[in-house]
Design a protein around this motif. Sequence first.
Motif, PDB file in Angstrom:
ATOM      1  N   TRP A 309      21.064  22.504  15.483  1.00 21.84           N
ATOM      2  CA  TRP A 309      21.140  22.187  13.923  1.00 21.84           C
ATOM      3  C   TRP A 309      22.385  22.796  13.386  1.00 21.84           C
ATOM      4  O   TRP A 309      23.340  22.352  12.894  1.00 21.84           O
ATOM      5  CB  TRP A 309      20.079  22.784  13.346  1.00 21.84           C
ATOM      6  N   VAL A 313      25.310  20.567  11.670  1.00 20.39           N
ATOM      7  CA  VAL A 313      25.812  20.839  10.125  1.00 20.39           C
ATOM      8  C   VAL A 313      27.243  20.845   9.968  1.00 20.39           C
ATOM      9  O   VAL A 313      27.943  20.321   8.943  1.00 20.39           O
ATOM     10  CB  VAL A 313      25.040  21.992   9.596  1.00 20.39           C
ATOM     11  N   LEU A 552      21.212  15.390  12.540  1.00 19.78           N
ATOM     12  CA  LEU A 552      20.512  16.170  11.249  1.00 19.78           C
ATOM     13  C   LEU A 552      19.447  15.115  10.850  1.00 19.78           C
ATOM     14  O   LEU A 552      18.406  15.590  10.494  1.00 19.78           O
ATOM     15  CB  LEU A 552      21.498  16.243  10.163  1.00 19.78           C
ATOM     16  N   GLU A 553      19.445  13.870  10.925  1.00 24.90           N
ATOM     17  CA  GLU A 553      18.496  13.114  10.397  1.00 24.90           C
ATOM     18  C   GLU A 553      17.215  13.110  11.140  1.00 24.90           C
ATOM     19  O   GLU A 553      16.327  13.136  10.979  1.00 24.90           O
ATOM     20  CB  GLU A 553      18.793  11.529  10.057  1.00 24.90           C
ATOM     21  N   ALA A 556      15.972  17.079  11.087  1.00 27.66           N
ATOM     22  CA  ALA A 556      15.285  17.469   9.932  1.00 27.66           C
ATOM     23  C   ALA A 556      13.804  17.081   9.947  1.00 27.66           C
ATOM     24  O   ALA A 556      12.928  17.674   9.503  1.00 27.66           O
ATOM     25  CB  ALA A 556      15.968  16.910   8.903  1.00 27.66           C
ATOM     26  N   SER A 557      13.494  15.891  10.542  1.00 24.32           N
ATOM     27  CA  SER A 557      12.105  15.271  10.808  1.00 24.32           C
ATOM     28  C   SER A 557      11.436  16.265  11.850  1.00 24.32           C
ATOM     29  O   SER A 557      10.187  16.413  11.386  1.00 24.32           O
ATOM     30  CB  SER A 557      12.234  13.919  10.988  1.00 24.32           C
ATOM     31  N   LEU A 583      13.624  21.539   3.519  1.00 21.10           N
ATOM     32  CA  LEU A 583      14.853  20.876   3.658  1.00 21.10           C
ATOM     33  C   LEU A 583      15.735  21.828   2.964  1.00 21.10           C
ATOM     34  O   LEU A 583      17.006  21.983   3.599  1.00 21.10           O
ATOM     35  CB  LEU A 583      14.814  19.420   3.069  1.00 21.10           C
ATOM     36  N   MET A 588      19.666  21.005   4.348  1.00 18.32           N
ATOM     37  CA  MET A 588      19.748  19.415   4.765  1.00 18.32           C
ATOM     38  C   MET A 588      20.835  19.061   3.684  1.00 18.32           C
ATOM     39  O   MET A 588      20.760  19.237   2.481  1.00 18.32           O
ATOM     40  CB  MET A 588      18.401  18.962   4.568  1.00 18.32           C
ATOM     41  N   MET A 594      15.992  12.253   5.895  1.00 18.00           N
ATOM     42  CA  MET A 594      15.226  12.470   7.237  1.00 18.00           C
ATOM     43  C   MET A 594      14.950  10.957   7.813  1.00 18.00           C
ATOM     44  O   MET A 594      15.135  10.015   7.126  1.00 18.00           O
ATOM     45  CB  MET A 594      13.779  13.035   6.732  1.00 18.00           C
TER      46      MET A 594
END
Length: 689
Positions: A309, A313, A552-553, A556-557, A583, A588, A594
């Motif tokens: 992560w 980011v 990230l997509e 995040a999920s 989030l 996020m 997501m």
Amino acid sequence: MTKTHPGEANPLLEPWTGPFEAPPFGLIRSDEFRPAFNRALAEARAETDAVAANPEPPTFANTIEAIERSGKNLDKVASVFFNLVGTDSDETLEAVERDMAPILSRHRSAFFLNEALFARVAALHAQRDSLGLDAEQARVLERYHLNFTRNGAGLPSEAKARLADIGERLASLGAQFGQNVLADEKAYLLILDIEDLGGLPDFLVASAARISAERGHPGRYGITLSRSSIEPFLQFSNRRDLRERAFRAWSARGESDGHTDNRPIAAEMVKLRAERAALLGYESFAHFRLADTMAKTPEAALDLLQSVWTPAVQRAAEEEQALQKLAAAEGENFRIAPWDWRYYAEKQRKAEFDLDEGEIKPYLQLGKLIEAAFYAAGRLFGLSFTERFDIPLYNKGARAFEVARDGKPVALFIGDYLARPSKRSGAWMSDFRGQHKLDGAQLPIIVNVMNFAQGGEGEPSLLSFDDARTLFHEFGHGLHGMLSDVTYPTLSGTNVARDFVEFPSQLYEHWLEQPEILRRFALHYETGEPMPEALIEKLVAARKFNQGFATLEYAASALVDLSLHLNATPEDLDVVALEQKELARIGMPEAIAMRHRTPHFQHIFSGESYSAGYYSYLWSEILDADGFEAFHETGDIFHTETARRLHDFVYAAGGSRDYEDAYAGFRGRAPSPQALLRKRGLDSAAAAS
């Protein structure tokens, strides 16, 4: 489907005598499933009751093997039914699914909460070291004992009754969740006129024209919520207003105020799962689910997600800044939003690599990519694939292939590749029959299901590179089922830990990206010319493009999934509010959404396959990234000895081995986590953070 007449035998329960003993789809009616289920359930109950009541002392043969042999008709009926519900559903099948989901759950609970049956399994488990079992038998016994205890065997009667009630309710809710998402997807169609087609490439225009005509709007153009339709629209359409409208509909699936609203369903499921975990003695549902995985604990899964992560980011911020500059250069002064990212990322890829999807896609014909997946399997594992036209299938869009090795049949493979309204979205592998050798060799019948957009009239279906990767991914799962070589059904094929099952499929994706494969199978659909070497080089060079966004997509999920199932669950749980809180906690970016928002997150709510386990794709990616390096180290992507170890320890082994041992048997050592960051191009960002 061909109609039968009242009073005729139910074809679901009769012996299947056609080629490969495949289901007789031409004889099956939707209204025959409920009576078939009723009879098959009664048979299965009688068979397991007989095992439980056996007056003889328990042995591996009269208990474990007897259980493994039970319920054959129920397996037949259920495999056909649930495959059809996902691929070729109708109102009758959906009604049967709603009716049968709690009944099947109750049957499962009755099996695992049968104390007489568990007593026999527990007695064998207690003396397992003195039974003279071979390694596979010992593994089967261990799995049965663990599954019984994880389903409440040995608990007080009140707890067992509540567990059965929870399982029944969860099954009903999961069925409704999936049906609601399908209903929202079927109901939506973005109708375009010719003036709305700005930026859209010819292949997407042709597909949209076909979709619109099929939906009753000839002469216009339609975009659906199928990923293979909406993602290229978001990628190419120069109409920001239409991109936003389509994206918001895509994002809002399952989040209406009407009868397809999945928010209360998801909330109830989360609360019921937490209650079940507490009854079984676990701190949370996430702790319960991960106890039987490679990760073992939620903390291990969270540590892995956090490790990617932070660098993702950083990378995504750099990507967003570049996209913002592109928009500003075009005179736009808006902030990049989720419905803008794919559009400007495509422009950025063109600028950085002189590469765009419209240039790639004409070379990626569905038929040729199917051949490519078969070719790689032939080189690696000695398989051949011959299309069979004499085997009736459930839909004219599906295709059947006989799979052989050394001239002997290994499996029947069914490929169902194109989107249609009766099919649930997404892509998956399943089976109509699993492999085992308990009473002679039972060859598997494996199916891959995808939702690629059909080409224009008289033209082939053209895939994006992501679509092509999905095809290879699901075929990797398919090989896991087809190459299985175990004795016991419980250990067959993909019956492995959730964070190991993605390893064989994600590993197989790597062969798609190899120049040797692209030169041979990436052929222009009009000219037949191979993809130019310069384009292949650009495609390979661009593999790590946009990986901040992609990481990230997905992550995040996975983090929202764990948060839902790890934290204390309030009585008035609002799953969307919890999603937004999580989030915000993880930071996020507003410009990235997501991959699967909670109200349509079918991985974790249409059943429980990935509940508290969506992280497993990333866990398996450590294995696949490190595993493919084993081939690169030899200098040969089809290296014979490396492929043999991969076959023996992974694809053929099913769940017969400890997963760490299976990987080490293939690789010669434990996996290196650094390979994951190298694969995603995040190693430099990780070093800097």
